[in-house]
Design an enzyme around this catalytic site. Structure first.
Site, mmCIF file in Angstrom:
data_model
loop_
_atom_site.group_PDB
_atom_site.id
_atom_site.type_symbol
_atom_site.label_atom_id
_atom_site.label_comp_id
_atom_site.label_asym_id
_atom_site.label_seq_id
_atom_site.Cartn_x
_atom_site.Cartn_y
_atom_site.Cartn_z
ATOM 1 N N TYR A 46 0.751 -1.122 0.101
ATOM 2 C CA TYR A 46 -0.043 -0.042 -0.164
ATOM 3 C C TYR A 46 0.742 0.953 -0.382
ATOM 4 C CZ TYR A 46 -3.606 3.147 1.058
ATOM 5 O OH TYR A 46 -4.911 4.358 1.772
ATOM 6 N N THR A 71 -13.910 6.487 7.394
ATOM 7 C CA THR A 71 -14.275 5.589 5.759
ATOM 8 C C THR A 71 -14.430 4.409 5.974
ATOM 9 O OG1 THR A 71 -12.093 5.406 4.922
ATOM 10 C CG2 THR A 71 -12.671 7.406 4.255
#
Length: 171
Positions: free
Chosen positions: A70, A105
């Site tokens: 990531y 989120t």
């Protein structure tokens, strides 16, 4: 086309000692390659003065422990933004990135909630706060911003945790 936003992203955690290159490949495909494909597809379809915004991450600016794929993909997006800014700029277009910090989120975890304690604003971000910065970058108000990465993290990346604890009298 006036504007394009590349917002595809996944995070899959890995153990370095049993590294899974399928995770690496999938993460770079979704997070990095997709942005390049979008750029190639839309560059010839964009109006003069158009803009592209790429969602990177502050993780692309720091080291990591269990999400090498990531972080590497997000760091590469920051550099891709600079290169695309050069290429698109010659065509009267702009490319910029937004590097969000911790935002509440669907990717949030219980552990990520603790980030607010290290953020000078004392909270994690909201998706609409990131959207507002994207809206600015693709607007004419940012007509001279190109190849830049705007950090939107409430000051999180400014903090040295030890200095913060000293300032609070905890050390």
């Amino acid at each position: 086309v006036d504007a394009v936003v590349s917002n595809a992203g996944i995070v899959l955690f890995e153990d370095f000692d049993e590294f899974d290159f399928d995770i690496w490949d999938k993460t770079l495909e979704v997070n990095l390659t997709t942005a390049l494909i979008l750029a190639q597809f839309f560059v010839g379809r964009m109006q003069s003065g158009g803009a592209m915004a790429i969602i990177a991450s502050t993780d692309g600016m720091t080291g990591t422990f269990a999400s090498l794929s990531y972080a590497a993909s997000k760091a590469a997006l920051i550099t891709l933004t600079k290169g695309l800014g050069n290429i698109f700029g010659l065509r009267g277009l702009r490319v910029n990135a937004v590097a969000p910090g911790w935002v509440n989120t669907g990717m949030s975890t219980a552990a990520s909630a603790a980030a607010k304690d290290l953020t000078p604003l004392g909270r994690n971000g909201k998706p609409e706060e990131i959207a507002d910065v994207v809206a600015y970058l693709i607007s004419d108000r940012a007509s001279y911003v190109n190849g830049a990465t705007l950090i939107v993290d409430g000051g999180y990346t400014n903090v040295d945790p030890i200095m913060m604890r000293e300032a609070k009298g905890e050390l």
